[in-house]
Design a protein around this motif. Structure first.
Motif, PDB file in Angstrom:
ATOM      1  N   PHE A   1       8.966  -2.364  -3.134  1.00  0.00           N
ATOM      2  CA  PHE A   1       8.329  -2.175  -4.436  1.00  0.00           C
ATOM      3  C   PHE A   1       7.648  -3.455  -4.913  1.00  0.00           C
ATOM      4  CE2 PHE A   1      11.513   1.413  -5.369  1.00  0.00           C
ATOM      5  CZ  PHE A   1      10.688   2.338  -4.770  1.00  0.00           C
ATOM      6  N   GLN A   2       8.242  -4.597  -4.608  1.00  0.00           N
ATOM      7  CA  GLN A   2       7.635  -5.875  -4.968  1.00  0.00           C
ATOM      8  C   GLN A   2       6.282  -6.040  -4.274  1.00  0.00           C
ATOM      9  OE1 GLN A   2      10.031  -9.207  -3.785  1.00  0.00           O
ATOM     10  NE2 GLN A   2       8.611 -10.714  -4.572  1.00  0.00           N
ATOM     11  N   ILE A   3       6.214  -5.705  -2.996  1.00  0.00           N
ATOM     12  CA  ILE A   3       4.957  -5.797  -2.240  1.00  0.00           C
ATOM     13  C   ILE A   3       3.938  -4.796  -2.770  1.00  0.00           C
ATOM     14  CG2 ILE A   3       3.884  -5.390   0.024  1.00  0.00           C
ATOM     15  CD1 ILE A   3       6.515  -6.506   1.246  1.00  0.00           C
ATOM     16  N   LEU A   4       4.373  -3.571  -3.017  1.00  0.00           N
ATOM     17  CA  LEU A   4       3.450  -2.545  -3.504  1.00  0.00           C
ATOM     18  C   LEU A   4       2.892  -2.898  -4.875  1.00  0.00           C
ATOM     19  CD1 LEU A   4       5.312   0.699  -2.372  1.00  0.00           C
ATOM     20  CD2 LEU A   4       3.429  -0.503  -1.217  1.00  0.00           C
ATOM     21  N   ASP A   5       3.727  -3.514  -5.726  1.00  0.00           N
ATOM     22  CA  ASP A   5       3.274  -3.907  -7.063  1.00  0.00           C
ATOM     23  C   ASP A   5       2.385  -5.144  -7.041  1.00  0.00           C
ATOM     24  OD1 ASP A   5       4.634  -1.814  -8.206  1.00  0.00           O
ATOM     25  OD2 ASP A   5       6.379  -3.013  -8.785  1.00  0.00           O
ATOM     26  N   LYS A   6       2.525  -5.962  -6.004  1.00  0.00           N
ATOM     27  CA  LYS A   6       1.777  -7.219  -5.916  1.00  0.00           C
ATOM     28  C   LYS A   6       0.274  -6.973  -5.759  1.00  0.00           C
ATOM     29  CE  LYS A   6       1.849 -11.558  -3.316  1.00  0.00           C
ATOM     30  NZ  LYS A   6       2.561 -12.294  -2.265  1.00  0.00           N
ATOM     31  N   TYR A   7      -0.077  -5.942  -5.039  1.00  0.00           N
ATOM     32  CA  TYR A   7      -1.480  -5.634  -4.775  1.00  0.00           C
ATOM     33  C   TYR A   7      -1.829  -4.299  -5.428  1.00  0.00           C
ATOM     34  CZ  TYR A   7      -0.508  -9.059  -1.138  1.00  0.00           C
ATOM     35  OH  TYR A   7      -0.118 -10.173  -0.461  1.00  0.00           O
ATOM     36  N   ASP A   8      -2.830  -4.306  -6.275  1.00  0.00           N
ATOM     37  CA  ASP A   8      -3.198  -3.066  -6.951  1.00  0.00           C
ATOM     38  C   ASP A   8      -4.210  -2.244  -6.176  1.00  0.00           C
ATOM     39  OD1 ASP A   8      -5.175  -4.941  -7.363  1.00  0.00           O
ATOM     40  OD2 ASP A   8      -5.596  -4.323  -9.412  1.00  0.00           O
ATOM     41  N   LYS A   9      -4.943  -2.883  -5.267  1.00  0.00           N
ATOM     42  CA  LYS A   9      -5.921  -2.161  -4.469  1.00  0.00           C
ATOM     43  C   LYS A   9      -6.231  -2.953  -3.210  1.00  0.00           C
ATOM     44  CE  LYS A   9      -9.490  -4.008  -7.448  1.00  0.00           C
ATOM     45  NZ  LYS A   9     -10.564  -3.728  -8.356  1.00  0.00           N
ATOM     46  N   MET A  10      -6.958  -2.358  -2.294  1.00  0.00           N
ATOM     47  CA  MET A  10      -7.240  -2.969  -1.004  1.00  0.00           C
ATOM     48  C   MET A  10      -7.984  -4.294  -1.142  1.00  0.00           C
ATOM     49  SD  MET A  10      -6.543  -2.487   2.049  1.00  0.00           S
ATOM     50  CE  MET A  10      -6.943  -3.156   3.625  1.00  0.00           C
ATOM     51  N   GLU A  11      -8.832  -4.420  -2.133  1.00  0.00           N
ATOM     52  CA  GLU A  11      -9.579  -5.663  -2.332  1.00  0.00           C
ATOM     53  C   GLU A  11      -8.628  -6.840  -2.565  1.00  0.00           C
ATOM     54  OE1 GLU A  11     -12.822  -7.564  -5.432  1.00  0.00           O
ATOM     55  OE2 GLU A  11     -12.558  -5.408  -5.351  1.00  0.00           O
TER      56      GLU A  11
END
Length: 104
Positions: A69-79
């Motif tokens: 969840f920490q990794i998923l929250d760190k990046y909001d989109k592919m950019e």
């Protein structure tokens, strides 16, 4: 070649596998995908131009839920993922390797 892959690239692989493919993978599994997507291959040497296929071994689901969840929250989109990887500190060792950011 030996390629030292930055942590942000492993995280990018985990994020990409989850968000684009619905696959939950641990850092080691995300590492190969992140490296294949973001390593500046042209700097590995002349032989890389002849590569026809790249294989990524994606292993494990042994990632802690809070870390995922920490990794998923760190990046909001592919950019954001790409920007984190492109500014990463890559180290390559081996035949014809021309890119190294460490002093040794």
């Amino acid at each position: 070649y030996a390629l030292s892959v930055p942590l942000s690239v492993a995280e990018a692989g985990v994020w990409t596998l989850h968000e684009r493919n619905g696959v939950v993978a641990e850092g080691a599994g995300g590492l190969t995908v992140g490296a294949a997507m973001f390593c500046p291959l042209e700097k590995l040497g002349e032989g890389v131009k002849d590569w026809k296929k790249v294989v990524c071994v994606v292993s494990g689901r042994g990632i802690d839920r809070s870390k995922l969840f920490q990794i998923l929250d760190k990046y909001d989109k592919m950019e954001a993922v790409a920007n984190g990887c492109l500014s990463a500190n890559w180290t390559v060792r081996g035949s014809n390797a021309t890119m190294s950011n460490d002093a040794s």
